[in-house]
Structures are given as C-alpha cells and as structure tokens.
Design a protein around this motif. Structure first.
Motif, PDB file in Angstrom:
ATOM      1  N   HIS A  65      -4.764  -9.905  -5.192  1.00 37.25           N
ATOM      2  CA  HIS A  65      -4.529  -8.891  -4.152  1.00 37.25           C
ATOM      3  C   HIS A  65      -4.410  -7.513  -4.780  1.00 37.25           C
ATOM      4  O   HIS A  65      -3.517  -7.262  -5.600  1.00 37.25           O
ATOM      5  CB  HIS A  65      -3.259  -9.201  -3.355  1.00 37.25           C
ATOM      6  CG  HIS A  65      -3.001  -8.228  -2.247  1.00 37.25           C
ATOM      7  ND1 HIS A  65      -3.732  -8.214  -1.078  1.00 37.25           N
ATOM      8  CD2 HIS A  65      -2.107  -7.210  -2.125  1.00 37.25           C
ATOM      9  CE1 HIS A  65      -3.294  -7.247  -0.288  1.00 37.25           C
ATOM     10  NE2 HIS A  65      -2.311  -6.617  -0.904  1.00 37.25           N
ATOM     11  N   HIS A  67      -5.835  -3.068  -3.951  1.00 37.41           N
ATOM     12  CA  HIS A  67      -6.554  -2.111  -3.098  1.00 37.41           C
ATOM     13  C   HIS A  67      -7.193  -1.108  -4.052  1.00 37.41           C
ATOM     14  O   HIS A  67      -6.498  -0.246  -4.607  1.00 37.41           O
ATOM     15  CB  HIS A  67      -5.589  -1.397  -2.146  1.00 37.41           C
ATOM     16  CG  HIS A  67      -4.761  -2.328  -1.315  1.00 37.41           C
ATOM     17  ND1 HIS A  67      -5.230  -2.910  -0.162  1.00 37.41           N
ATOM     18  CD2 HIS A  67      -3.493  -2.797  -1.484  1.00 37.41           C
ATOM     19  CE1 HIS A  67      -4.284  -3.696   0.354  1.00 37.41           C
ATOM     20  NE2 HIS A  67      -3.224  -3.650  -0.439  1.00 37.41           N
ATOM     21  N   HIS A 243      -2.336  -9.343   5.034  1.00 35.96           N
ATOM     22  CA  HIS A 243      -0.943  -9.122   4.619  1.00 35.96           C
ATOM     23  C   HIS A 243      -0.032  -9.897   5.573  1.00 35.96           C
ATOM     24  O   HIS A 243      -0.236  -9.860   6.781  1.00 35.96           O
ATOM     25  CB  HIS A 243      -0.556  -7.644   4.752  1.00 35.96           C
ATOM     26  CG  HIS A 243      -1.192  -6.728   3.755  1.00 35.96           C
ATOM     27  ND1 HIS A 243      -2.176  -5.829   4.082  1.00 35.96           N
ATOM     28  CD2 HIS A 243      -0.963  -6.550   2.431  1.00 35.96           C
ATOM     29  CE1 HIS A 243      -2.514  -5.133   3.011  1.00 35.96           C
ATOM     30  NE2 HIS A 243      -1.804  -5.551   1.989  1.00 35.96           N
ATOM     31  N   HIS A 280       1.803 -11.263  -0.014  1.00 35.61           N
ATOM     32  CA  HIS A 280       3.259 -11.043   0.033  1.00 35.61           C
ATOM     33  C   HIS A 280       4.043 -12.256   0.551  1.00 35.61           C
ATOM     34  O   HIS A 280       4.751 -12.884  -0.202  1.00 35.61           O
ATOM     35  CB  HIS A 280       3.623  -9.760   0.786  1.00 35.61           C
ATOM     36  CG  HIS A 280       2.955  -8.559   0.220  1.00 35.61           C
ATOM     37  ND1 HIS A 280       3.191  -8.133  -1.066  1.00 35.61           N
ATOM     38  CD2 HIS A 280       1.997  -7.735   0.731  1.00 35.61           C
ATOM     39  CE1 HIS A 280       2.436  -7.074  -1.321  1.00 35.61           C
ATOM     40  NE2 HIS A 280       1.699  -6.814  -0.247  1.00 35.61           N
ATOM     41  N   ASP A 331      -1.310  -5.934  -6.467  1.00 35.74           N
ATOM     42  CA  ASP A 331      -1.315  -4.994  -5.344  1.00 35.74           C
ATOM     43  C   ASP A 331      -1.948  -3.694  -5.866  1.00 35.74           C
ATOM     44  O   ASP A 331      -2.358  -3.584  -7.025  1.00 35.74           O
ATOM     45  CB  ASP A 331       0.083  -4.785  -4.766  1.00 35.74           C
ATOM     46  CG  ASP A 331       0.026  -4.443  -3.259  1.00 35.74           C
ATOM     47  OD1 ASP A 331      -1.068  -4.109  -2.756  1.00 35.74           O
ATOM     48  OD2 ASP A 331       1.072  -4.519  -2.600  1.00 35.74           O
TER      49      ASP A 331
END
Ligand SMILES: [Zn+2]
Length: 400
Positions: A65, A67, A243, A280, A331
């Motif tokens: 995960h 971005h 998420h 998460h 993340d």
C-alpha cells in the motif's frame, strides 16, 4: 537469459520458512527454475553467474500500500490526525501535472528498489484535470524502473463533508471543504467508465502492470460505486483495493451511515473475498475479526503511517491468530517520509511488543517477513513472494 546465483544463504519464505545455508538459485527468463543446495545445482551453461558467498537471498519485497504522488511532498507535512493531514495532502495534489506524477513515482520507486522491494501497490489519486488523474505517467515511471506494480485507481463519489463526523463546522473551513469535494468526487457512472477504460489502457502483466479498481474508502463511496467497482474486479479477474477503518472517526461514520461496522457493510454488499485487500484495518470490531478471516480478504498493515498520523494500532496479533492474511505497506511518503520496506518490517516486529502482553503473542520476525513477501503476493494474485521453482524471479524488462 539464464542466471545462476550460487552459495547464498537462502531465506525462501515458503510456507515452512525453509532456510538453505549454502544454496543456489537458477533464473531462466523471468522464472526461477531451481532453488536448493548448491551441491545439487543443475548444469549450465549460464549467461551470468553471481557468486553470493556471505550474502542473503530473499524474495523481492512487496509494498502492499502506497500512494506514488506523495513522494514529492515527503517530509513537508506535519503529523496531524488523518482528517486534518489529508486536507493539506490533497491540496498539494491539485497543482501537480503529469510530469510531476512521473517524477514522484520515479523517486518512490527508486527508493523501493534500492531497499529490496520489487513489487508495489500504488493506490493512485492525482489530479482530475489529467487523464486517469495522471496514473498513466506513474505507470510509465514504474515500467521504466522495472518495478512490478498493481495500480488501483482511487474512486470516490461522496462529498467530503458527508464522510467525516464534522459536527458544527467553522464557516472559514467551508470553502476548503467545498474545493476538496469538487476535486475528489465525480458521478458514479463516470468513475466506473473511467475505471474500465483505465484497465483497458494499461492491463499488461508482462509489462509489469496490473491496473484495478481502488475505491477510496467504504464511507467515501456510494453502494453503487462499491458494487460496481467489485463487479469490474471480478469480471476482469484483477484485485480490489480499499482503505478500511483507518481512524476512529471512520469507525464512527460507519455506524452513523450504515448502523453497523464498515466491514459488515462491505459484507452486506457481497464484496468481501480473496481478491480484496484492506489498507489499515485498525478500528475493527472484535466480533468482525473471525468473519474477516473466513472471507479470505487481506488486511494491509502500514505501521509507520499509522504512528505518524496517530491513527491507532492495528490488531495484528488478533488477525494472525484468527487466520486473517496480513500484508505490509509503507503508505505514501507524505505520512511516512520514506518508502523503505525494511523499515516497515522492523516497525511491525517492534510496535506490537507491548508491556503486559504475553511475549508469545508478539509478532515474530518470520511473520513480519511473510507480511512483506508471500502475503502481499497472495493478496494481489501474483506468482511471487517466495523463492521456489516456478515463481517469478525477475522482470522481463529488468533483463533488457
Ligand atoms: Zn493510503
């Protein structure tokens, strides 16, 4: 091209966590054809031989995960609760162009490769002024690097103010909230069409790219968008990424919107399944853990980001005990300040060792490594994450 790596300490990360003290690996094309004791290595010839004495061979790590646009604002945002932090992060995205998304993905990808990760899930949200929000530029960067990537296009069709428990909002926040909503949301049908077109344009596992739907979060999407995205993933046989329950505010919103937990809402829509990964998964009701395990969905733990934003501690031991697969991610760099998967492995092996808990329940190093390797591969349906014959060894592109 045929490569031999010889005399390495092989940490296979197979189900038995087998370790071979003096082992060899043969890679033919992009697949491993031999993993075993050096003494039994098949005969050559080999195009390349790597003498790996005193080296450790691990499967390429899988960052489950992140971005990619966040790399350009690495270190620039103060630690704040997600709901506040996110306003600053999303504002930064509104000025980014295609070339920025390329540069940002390149920066993060370089760090991942340098630190042992060969596969990443990029939950992509960029700038709606660009085609697919700029995801094509990020994909190009990762292809140029030879980094395998699953890119889940972030979808959201609910206005921001409907997705967090704002209460009485200060009037000076209204303009910002309005511009956030305008820049993030789009009509349901338009998102689903975009997502189909995105997969048509980029689906090319041989070029290292697996595009897929990535609803932003349960409470940020209408039921129509969630079920539409799940149908696309099912029909296209690609992963689905979302998420889930990152903050307490989200847990509260779940109860307000649906009368039960966010996870139960996904279940009521028939979305829970083995192709689903849930970034998460911190604020999970105790009674939901068992049925999460039965669903086969993967929880993706992001320890650095959760600490940075004070989001909470995911119930990782409860997940592992119940049989919930757990993968590991960094993340985005805006809530981590790095993309180093060894950092994530180190953190997950430390932060769950809490005073007063039974040390037998702490996260073992082999469990942490499994999260960063085979569990990530399993979550995205990739034939990787383990050093064993038949598994993906290296990308086709990185050989050229
Ligand atoms: Zn995220």
């Amino acid at each position: 091209m045929k490569t031999l790596i010889c005399n390495a300490l092989i940490v296979s990360m197979n189900e038995q966590n087998d370790v071979i003290e003096k082992g060899s690996i043969v890679i033919d094309g992009n697949r491993l054809t031999y993993v075993g004791p050096s003494a039994w290595t098949p005969k050559g010839p080999f195009d390349r031989t790597i003498a790996a004495d005193r080296m450790i061979a691990l499967p390429g790590l899988i960052n489950s995960h992140c971005h990619s646009p966040a790399n350009l604002v690495r270190g620039m945002l103060a630690s704040r609760p997600l709901e506040i932090w996110r306003a600053y992060y999303r504002a930064a995205l509104r000025d980014m162009r295609d070339e920025d998304f390329y540069a940002s993905a390149l920066l993060g990808g370089l760090e991942m490769l340098k630190c042992g990760a060969t596969t990443v899930l990029d939950h992509f949200f960029g700038n709606q002024a660009y085609r697919f929000m700029g995801a094509g530029a990020a994909i190009q960067a990762m292809r140029d690097l030879g980094l395998r990537h699953v890119v889940s296009l972030t979808l959201s069709d609910r206005n921001y103010e409907e997705t967090i428990p704002l209460g009485e909002t200060a009037s000076n926040l209204n303009d910002e909230i309005k511009s956030m909503s305008q820049s993030e949301t789009k009509a349901t049908k338009a998102w689903l069409e975009d997502c189909e077109a995105f997969i048509d344009a980029f689906h090319a596992p041989d070029e290292l790219t697996t595009p897929c739907p990535g609803p932003s979060a349960v409470q940020r999407c209408t039921d129509e968008l969630l079920t539409g995205a799940a149908a696309i993933a099912r029909n296209r046989k690609v992963p689905l990424h979302i998420h889930l329950a990152e903050t307490k505010a989200q847990q509260i919103m779940g109860r307000q919107l649906y009368g039960h937990s966010l996870l139960q809402h996904l279940d009521s829509l028939g979305i829970l399944g083995a192709n689903l990964s849930l970034a998460h998964s911190i604020w999970i009701e105790a009674e939901d853990v068992e049925f999460l395990a039965k669903s086969g969905a993967t929880a993706v733990h992001n320890p650095a980001s959760n600490l940075r934003l004070g989001s909470g501690l995911a119930p990782v031991r409860q997940f592992l005990s119940a049989g919930v697969p757990v993968a590991l991610g960094t993340d985005g760099a805006a809530s981590n300040d790095g993309q180093n998967m060894f950092d994530a492995i180190r953190l997950v092996a430390l932060i769950h060792n809490q005073a007063g808990s039974d040390f037998n329940q702490w996260v073992m190093l082999t469990e942490a490594l499994a999260m960063a390797t085979r569990n990530g591969a399993c979550a995205f349906g990739l034939d990787a994450g383990v050093l064993a014959p038949g598994k993906l060894g290296r990308s086709r592109r990185s050989m050229t």
